[in-house]
Design an enzyme around this catalytic site. Structure first.
Site, PDB file in Angstrom:
ATOM      1  N   HIS A  71       0.860  -1.207   0.000  1.00 26.45           N
ATOM      2  CA  HIS A  71       0.000   0.000   0.000  1.00 26.45           C
ATOM      3  C   HIS A  71       0.885   1.242   0.000  1.00 26.45           C
ATOM      4  O   HIS A  71       1.447   1.620   1.019  1.00 26.45           O
ATOM      5  CB  HIS A  71      -0.896   0.001   1.248  1.00 26.45           C
ATOM      6  CG  HIS A  71      -1.881   1.121   1.305  1.00 26.45           C
ATOM      7  ND1 HIS A  71      -3.200   0.948   1.675  1.00 26.45           N
ATOM      8  CD2 HIS A  71      -1.753   2.453   1.057  1.00 26.45           C
ATOM      9  CE1 HIS A  71      -3.827   2.107   1.648  1.00 26.45           C
ATOM     10  NE2 HIS A  71      -2.967   3.056   1.283  1.00 26.45           N
TER      11      HIS A  71
ATOM     12  N   HIS B 118       1.500   5.372  -1.844  1.00 22.86           N
ATOM     13  CA  HIS B 118       1.060   6.484  -2.712  1.00 22.86           C
ATOM     14  C   HIS B 118       2.301   7.129  -3.316  1.00 22.86           C
ATOM     15  O   HIS B 118       3.085   7.751  -2.601  1.00 22.86           O
ATOM     16  CB  HIS B 118       0.288   7.533  -1.903  1.00 22.86           C
ATOM     17  CG  HIS B 118      -0.940   6.975  -1.263  1.00 22.86           C
ATOM     18  ND1 HIS B 118      -2.187   7.029  -1.857  1.00 22.86           N
ATOM     19  CD2 HIS B 118      -1.112   6.315  -0.090  1.00 22.86           C
ATOM     20  CE1 HIS B 118      -3.073   6.438  -1.068  1.00 22.86           C
ATOM     21  NE2 HIS B 118      -2.442   5.992   0.011  1.00 22.86           N
TER      22      HIS B 118
ATOM     23  N   LYS C 272      -9.483  -0.699  -5.465  1.00 25.44           N
ATOM     24  CA  LYS C 272      -9.555  -0.041  -4.157  1.00 25.44           C
ATOM     25  C   LYS C 272     -10.907   0.638  -3.981  1.00 25.44           C
ATOM     26  O   LYS C 272     -11.358   1.401  -4.839  1.00 25.44           O
ATOM     27  CB  LYS C 272      -8.440   1.008  -4.069  1.00 25.44           C
ATOM     28  CG  LYS C 272      -8.396   1.808  -2.765  1.00 25.44           C
ATOM     29  CD  LYS C 272      -7.796   1.001  -1.624  1.00 25.44           C
ATOM     30  CE  LYS C 272      -7.816   1.796  -0.323  1.00 25.44           C
ATOM     31  NZ  LYS C 272      -6.740   2.779  -0.246  1.00 25.44           N
TER      32      LYS C 272
ATOM     33  N   HIS D 130     -10.542   0.867   2.009  1.00 24.30           N
ATOM     34  CA  HIS D 130     -10.290   1.909   3.018  1.00 24.30           C
ATOM     35  C   HIS D 130     -11.491   1.840   3.957  1.00 24.30           C
ATOM     36  O   HIS D 130     -12.561   2.364   3.652  1.00 24.30           O
ATOM     37  CB  HIS D 130     -10.161   3.296   2.367  1.00 24.30           C
ATOM     38  CG  HIS D 130      -9.813   4.363   3.363  1.00 24.30           C
ATOM     39  ND1 HIS D 130      -8.671   5.111   3.302  1.00 24.30           N
ATOM     40  CD2 HIS D 130     -10.457   4.791   4.475  1.00 24.30           C
ATOM     41  CE1 HIS D 130      -8.611   5.945   4.334  1.00 24.30           C
ATOM     42  NE2 HIS D 130      -9.702   5.775   5.054  1.00 24.30           N
TER      43      HIS D 130
ATOM     44  N   HIS E 168      -4.556  -0.529   6.010  1.00 24.25           N
ATOM     45  CA  HIS E 168      -4.088   0.307   7.135  1.00 24.25           C
ATOM     46  C   HIS E 168      -5.007   0.234   8.360  1.00 24.25           C
ATOM     47  O   HIS E 168      -5.552   1.246   8.799  1.00 24.25           O
ATOM     48  CB  HIS E 168      -3.878   1.768   6.714  1.00 24.25           C
ATOM     49  CG  HIS E 168      -4.940   2.370   5.832  1.00 24.25           C
ATOM     50  ND1 HIS E 168      -6.272   2.331   6.132  1.00 24.25           N
ATOM     51  CD2 HIS E 168      -4.842   3.032   4.661  1.00 24.25           C
ATOM     52  CE1 HIS E 168      -6.939   2.933   5.170  1.00 24.25           C
ATOM     53  NE2 HIS E 168      -6.110   3.384   4.271  1.00 24.25           N
TER      54      HIS E 168
ATOM     55  N   ASP F  81       1.319   2.729   3.485  1.00 26.30           N
ATOM     56  CA  ASP F  81       0.461   3.892   3.271  1.00 26.30           C
ATOM     57  C   ASP F  81       1.290   5.179   3.251  1.00 26.30           C
ATOM     58  O   ASP F  81       0.816   6.242   3.658  1.00 26.30           O
ATOM     59  CB  ASP F  81      -0.652   3.974   4.323  1.00 26.30           C
ATOM     60  CG  ASP F  81      -1.750   4.961   3.918  1.00 26.30           C
ATOM     61  OD1 ASP F  81      -1.841   5.306   2.728  1.00 26.30           O
ATOM     62  OD2 ASP F  81      -2.513   5.376   4.810  1.00 26.30           O
TER      63      ASP F  81
HETATM   64  C1  NCD Z   1      -3.663   9.018   1.818  1.00 26.54           C
HETATM   65  C2  NCD Z   1      -3.206  10.035   0.764  1.00 26.54           C
HETATM   66  O1  NCD Z   1      -2.695  11.096   1.147  1.00 26.54           O
HETATM   67  O2  NCD Z   1      -3.339   9.744  -0.419  1.00 26.54           O
HETATM   68  N1  NCD Z   1      -3.749   9.674   3.085  1.00 26.54           N
HETATM   69  C3  NCD Z   1      -3.724   9.095   4.304  1.00 26.54           C
HETATM   70  O3  NCD Z   1      -3.884   9.806   5.292  1.00 26.54           O
HETATM   71  N2  NCD Z   1      -3.514   7.822   4.458  1.00 26.54           N
HETATM   72  C4  NCD Z   1      -4.935   8.406   1.414  1.00 26.54           C
HETATM   73  C5  NCD Z   1      -5.342   7.211   2.223  1.00 26.54           C
HETATM   74  O4  NCD Z   1      -4.777   6.124   2.081  1.00 26.54           O
HETATM   75  O5  NCD Z   1      -6.235   7.347   3.051  1.00 26.54           O
HETATM   76 ZN    ZN Z   2      -3.363   5.042   1.472  1.00 32.77          ZN
END
Ligand code: NCD
Ligand code: ZN
Length: 350
Positions: free
Chosen positions: A20, A22, A106, A143, A181, A254
């Site tokens: 996971h 970003h 997702k 999520h 998460h 995450d």
């Molecule tokens: C994530 C993001 O910034 O893309 N933010 C977070 O607080 N985890 C999105 C997500 O996974 O919820």
């Molecule tokens: Zn995330």
């Protein structure tokens, strides 16, 4: 392959996977992709770009932008994830299910977190899509927070479990589900109860911190994420789950970068950046729990087994040697303050 003694100074494990992450896009990719590649063999790439990654073709295009960002000598296998929409097509589901470059779809309850406004509000609204996913063997990554604004932010995960997920598990017994998460003891209990068919990722920051760290002594915007950090009893439950060796719990950072100005302001974005030190931070937690012998299972074996892929052949070695990450990273014209910025980290990649 793990070497360890009572006070390990070095640990070798199969290269871990981060299921996971970003990466964002454009000028951020050089930083985010290479930090991940230095630590992980494969990553599950989250699709909440603006606009989101919705189709199979968009996933493949994003994947090639990620691969293009790899610096010489770095390797990484990005596993793509599509953003569930009411309009997600059965063709996209079939293509992704047959493609080793894709991990799943997702589900972001609409508006629940960063860049999620185009999500679906309730899984009941996409039953035909879930049916196709079940039939084709494509996992659903969730999520798990209630999007209802009147639900207390600290209760949103527990409420989601009660309201949305149980009916889906009953209605689609063959659907593979990952709770992303997880942040509460309720989620740990829930995953344990369904351990033969659902998995869960756990972040380093939910293992390291609780809401006291974030709010108890000066507000720490770089610890603010969704799901929000909970009280210490939940943190303890997560630490037990991660270090239990149980197959249903696996690594997902995450890691979610935001510009410094978007974090340090009057309405800050949710997301913690941990890619610069992710496996090192997990090692700290596992050592504190006297469970370094379980790190490889959590980081390198359980997730791969859940997704039906082979563990990485390569290995990495971590040594007990402290180092201090930068106070901030610069990516194009964006500055990113990582978690533990300027603070000592006890394990280092050899
Ligand atoms: C994530 C993001 O910034 O893309 N933010 C977070 O607080 N985890 C999105 C997500 O996974 O919820
Ligand atoms: Zn995330």
């Amino acid at each position: 392959m793990t070497t360890q003694n009572a006070q390990a100074t070095s640990i070798t494990l199969r290269k871990p996977d981060d299921f996971h992450i970003h990466f964002r896009d454009g000028q951020l990719l050089d930083l985010t992709v290479n930090h991940a590649a230095e630590r992980f063999g494969r990553v599950g790439v989250m699709p909440n770009l603006i606009p989101p990654v919705i189709t199979y073709a968009e996933g493949l295009e994003y994947r090639s932008r990620i691969l293009n960002a790899l610096r010489d000598g770095n390797t990484l296998d990005p596993l793509m994830i599509m953003f569930l929409q009411k309009t997600t097509s059965v063709e996209c589901i079939k293509s992704a299910a047959q493609s080793p470059e894709f991990l799943g779809i997702k589900y972001y309850p609409s508006g629940v977190t960063t860049n999620s406004s185009s999500g679906v509000s309730n899984l009941k609204d996409v039953y035909t899509i879930l049916e196709a996913m079940e039939k084709n063997g494509l996992p659903l990554l969730i999520h798990g927070e209630s999007p209802a604004k009147n639900v207390d932010v600290f209760d949103r995960e527990a409420r989601f479990l009660e309201d949305q997920i149980e009916p889906v598990l009953k209605d689609f017994p063959g659907l593979k589900v990952v709770m992303e998460h997880i942040s509460t003891s309720q989620a740990v209990d829930f995953v344990n109860a369904y351990e033969d068919r659902i998995g869960a990722t756990i972040t380093a920051h939910h293992l390291m911190y609780n809401r006291n760290d974030m709010l108890g002594d000066g507000i720490k915007p770089h610890m603010y994420c969704k799901p929000i950090l909970k009280r210490a009893t939940h943190q303890d439950a997560l630490r037990k789950a991660a270090t239990s060796g149980k197959a249903c719990f696996f690594l997902g950072t995450d890691s979610a970068p935001h510009g410094k100005g978007q974090k340090e302001c009057s309405s800050g974005c949710a997301g913690c950046y941990t890619s610069h030190a992710a496996i090192e931070l997990y090692a700290e937690v596992f050592e504190q729990e006297n469970a370094l012998d379980k790190l490889e299972q959590f980081a390198s074996l359980n997730g791969a087994a859940f997704y039906g892929i082979k563990p990485n052949e390569e290995t990495i070695t971590l040594v007990k040697e402290s180092w201090t990450p930068e106070a901030q990273f610069t990516a194009g014209d964006v500055n990113i303050v990582p978690l533990r910025a300027g603070e000592e980290i006890l394990w280092k990649i050899k």
